[in-house]
Motif scaffolding. Structure first.
Motif, PDB file in Angstrom:
ATOM      1  N   GLU A 161       0.990  -1.084  -0.026  1.00  0.00           N
ATOM      2  CA  GLU A 161       0.005  -0.068  -0.006  1.00  0.00           C
ATOM      3  C   GLU A 161       0.878   1.233  -0.115  1.00  0.00           C
ATOM      4  O   GLU A 161       1.856   1.244   0.636  1.00  0.00           O
ATOM      5  N   LEU A 162       0.587   2.238  -0.545  1.00  0.00           N
ATOM      6  CA  LEU A 162       1.340   3.532  -0.723  1.00  0.00           C
ATOM      7  C   LEU A 162       0.634   4.680  -0.165  1.00  0.00           C
ATOM      8  O   LEU A 162      -0.533   5.147  -0.508  1.00  0.00           O
ATOM      9  N   GLY A 163       1.151   5.035   0.872  1.00  0.00           N
ATOM     10  CA  GLY A 163       0.880   6.389   1.705  1.00  0.00           C
ATOM     11  C   GLY A 163       1.640   7.312   1.175  1.00  0.00           C
ATOM     12  O   GLY A 163       2.849   7.192   0.863  1.00  0.00           O
ATOM     13  N   LEU A 164       1.157   8.658   0.217  1.00  0.00           N
ATOM     14  CA  LEU A 164       1.891   9.572  -0.537  1.00  0.00           C
ATOM     15  C   LEU A 164       1.574  10.820   0.159  1.00  0.00           C
ATOM     16  O   LEU A 164       0.258  11.277   0.312  1.00  0.00           O
ATOM     17  N   GLY A 165       2.432  11.782   0.748  1.00  0.00           N
ATOM     18  CA  GLY A 165       2.450  12.872   1.263  1.00  0.00           C
ATOM     19  C   GLY A 165       3.214  13.667   0.494  1.00  0.00           C
ATOM     20  O   GLY A 165       4.180  13.545  -0.337  1.00  0.00           O
ATOM     21  N   ALA A 166       3.154  15.143   0.980  1.00  0.00           N
ATOM     22  CA  ALA A 166       3.853  16.294   0.209  1.00  0.00           C
ATOM     23  C   ALA A 166       5.056  16.283   0.586  1.00  0.00           C
ATOM     24  O   ALA A 166       6.038  16.857  -0.307  1.00  0.00           O
ATOM     25  N   GLY A 167       5.668  15.878   1.991  1.00  0.00           N
ATOM     26  CA  GLY A 167       6.922  16.246   2.494  1.00  0.00           C
ATOM     27  C   GLY A 167       7.036  17.475   3.175  1.00  0.00           C
ATOM     28  O   GLY A 167       6.359  18.567   2.901  1.00  0.00           O
ATOM     29  N   TRP A 168       7.676  17.627   4.550  1.00  0.00           N
ATOM     30  CA  TRP A 168       7.518  18.686   5.239  1.00  0.00           C
ATOM     31  C   TRP A 168       8.602  19.048   6.147  1.00  0.00           C
ATOM     32  O   TRP A 168       8.826  20.393   6.431  1.00  0.00           O
ATOM     33  N   PHE A 169       9.628  18.219   6.555  1.00  0.00           N
ATOM     34  CA  PHE A 169      10.708  18.056   7.315  1.00  0.00           C
ATOM     35  C   PHE A 169      11.803  18.700   6.454  1.00  0.00           C
ATOM     36  O   PHE A 169      12.735  18.209   5.953  1.00  0.00           O
ATOM     37  N   GLU A 170      11.869  20.039   6.633  1.00  0.00           N
ATOM     38  CA  GLU A 170      13.153  20.885   5.828  1.00  0.00           C
ATOM     39  C   GLU A 170      14.303  20.473   6.039  1.00  0.00           C
ATOM     40  O   GLU A 170      15.198  20.227   5.179  1.00  0.00           O
ATOM     41  N   GLU A 171      14.533  20.161   7.368  1.00  0.00           N
ATOM     42  CA  GLU A 171      16.048  19.809   7.939  1.00  0.00           C
ATOM     43  C   GLU A 171      16.630  18.591   7.290  1.00  0.00           C
ATOM     44  O   GLU A 171      17.794  18.644   6.972  1.00  0.00           O
ATOM     45  N   GLU A 172      15.943  17.468   6.995  1.00  0.00           N
ATOM     46  CA  GLU A 172      16.361  16.339   6.501  1.00  0.00           C
ATOM     47  C   GLU A 172      16.719  16.492   4.957  1.00  0.00           C
ATOM     48  O   GLU A 172      17.751  15.906   4.487  1.00  0.00           O
ATOM     49  N   HIS A 173      16.064  17.455   4.536  1.00  0.00           N
ATOM     50  CA  HIS A 173      16.177  17.855   3.078  1.00  0.00           C
ATOM     51  C   HIS A 173      17.606  18.495   2.890  1.00  0.00           C
ATOM     52  O   HIS A 173      18.456  18.378   2.155  1.00  0.00           O
ATOM     53  N   THR A 174      18.019  19.704   3.781  1.00  0.00           N
ATOM     54  CA  THR A 174      19.262  20.225   3.770  1.00  0.00           C
ATOM     55  C   THR A 174      20.243  19.354   4.249  1.00  0.00           C
ATOM     56  O   THR A 174      21.356  19.327   3.497  1.00  0.00           O
ATOM     57  N   ALA A 175      20.006  18.275   5.131  1.00  0.00           N
ATOM     58  CA  ALA A 175      21.184  17.393   5.444  1.00  0.00           C
ATOM     59  C   ALA A 175      21.347  16.713   4.639  1.00  0.00           C
ATOM     60  O   ALA A 175      22.962  16.119   4.553  1.00  0.00           O
ATOM     61  N   TYR A 176      20.527  16.195   3.459  1.00  0.00           N
ATOM     62  CA  TYR A 176      20.892  15.168   2.525  1.00  0.00           C
ATOM     63  C   TYR A 176      20.944  15.841   1.070  1.00  0.00           C
ATOM     64  O   TYR A 176      21.134  15.049   0.247  1.00  0.00           O
ATOM     65  N   GLY A 177      20.939  16.979   1.102  1.00  0.00           N
ATOM     66  CA  GLY A 177      20.954  17.720  -0.361  1.00  0.00           C
ATOM     67  C   GLY A 177      19.920  17.345  -1.119  1.00  0.00           C
ATOM     68  O   GLY A 177      19.905  17.262  -2.299  1.00  0.00           O
ATOM     69  N   ILE A 178      18.691  17.545  -0.477  1.00  0.00           N
ATOM     70  CA  ILE A 178      17.323  17.045  -1.393  1.00  0.00           C
ATOM     71  C   ILE A 178      16.550  18.453  -1.663  1.00  0.00           C
ATOM     72  O   ILE A 178      16.404  19.064  -0.554  1.00  0.00           O
TER      73      ILE A 178
END
Length: 307
Positions: free
Chosen positions: A101-118
């Motif tokens: 099953e696929l739960g799909l969301g917009a994404g919200w946690f900015e710090e993890e994006h910054t930490a891994y270059g996303i």
């Protein structure tokens, strides 16, 4: 009521730990094993041994379990291109024999994006809507036909829309607290609507919005599954509840107010109150992944009270 186990591996868990929890989930009769999709610990702590990828994890578990459903709450739309995600999820569905099953969301946690270059785009909800259209559109395309899409954020041209699923349709979960756009999105694309960490009052209000949006879209409101995600902390007595709360750094009274905490009877009673406002499925957020006795207690003394 279906009880599903929901884990937060970014807080500190490797694949072997998740495998033990998934196997316990299956052996103890729970309906499904779900996990979050995050790459960075939230709150204090070092997060060791480090993050695990949601879909790599589920691919492994697909081959090492036999019965339980497997999925995400929620896959972050910012982490993956929709065409690639459709391939990944379809492949894992094949690997599992049709249990994904696929739960799909917009994404919200900015710090993890910054930490891994996303990249962390400002416009996330519009991207999510296009991602849902693309993923479901690719899966629904018949073999031998192609899929094209022209949107503001994504463009696909003459995709063969492969591979195909093992099951006829992968259930799609949409969730959140948004009052307007989220219910409309769920009404259009979701098989299940999930509200995370919400009170009974907020749950009833949001379910009502989704039901109204479904009917406005010409879809029976009961066509969707309505579910909650709630932290769980159960003990045979007050001392055991307190011990389990301390192990996850939470206060017992706070857990009772905002989650499912207390004796098996207390927790079963509160689950009954969620059922009364329309919830037919609850994702039990288990934060201490080394405490398999906790799962056994829930299976043995909470689940039988739910009828």
């Amino acid at each position: 009521m279906d009880l599903r186990i929901f884990t937060e591996p970014q807080q500190g868990a490797d694949y072997d730990t998740l495998l033990k929890v998934a196997r316990a989930t299956e052996e103890l009769g729970f309906d499904a094993f779900f996990r979050s999709d995050h790459y960075l610990r939230m709150g204090p702590g070092d997060g060791l041994p480090g993050p695990t990828d949601a879909w790599i994890t589920l691919a492994g578990l697909a081959r090492e379990t036999r019965r339980i459903r497997l999925g995400t709450l929620m896959t972050a739309g910012t982490f993956r291109l929709p065409g690639v995600l459709a391939i990944q999820v379809a492949q894992v569905d094949q690997m599992s024999g049709g249990r994904i099953e696929l739960g799909l969301g917009a994404g919200w946690f900015e710090e993890e994006h910054t930490a891994y270059g996303i990249p962390f785009p400002k416009e996330k909800f519009g991207r999510l809507e296009e991602q849902l259209a693309i993923v479901t559109g690719l899966w629904e395309t018949e073999v031998g036909k192609t899929f094209s899409y022209e949107g503001k954020h994504y463009r696909l041209a003459d995709s063969p829309a492969l591979p195909k699923l093992a099951q006829r349709k992968i259930p799609v979960l949409v969730g959140g607290h948004g009052a307007t756009r989220t219910p409309r999105l769920a009404a259009r694309y979701a098989d299940e609507f999930n509200i995370p960490f919400a009170s009974l009052e907020d749950t009833e209000r949001q379910f009502g919005r989704v039901r109204a949006a479904a009917e406005e879209a010409g879809r029976p409101a009961d066509d969707l599954v309505y579910s909650n995600a709630l932290v769980v902390c159960v003990g045979k007595d007050d001392a055991e509840v307190a011990r389990r709360a301390a192990a996850i750094g939470r206060d017992v009274e706070e857990l009772k107010a905002n989650g499912l905490a207390g004796s098996p009877a207390e927790v079963a009673d509160k689950l009954g109150r969620y059922a009364a406002v329309g919830s037919s499925r609850v994702y039990l957020q288990v934060l201490d992944l080394d405490d398999l006795d906790h799962l056994e207690l829930i299976s043995a003394q909470v689940a039988p009270q739910l009828g």
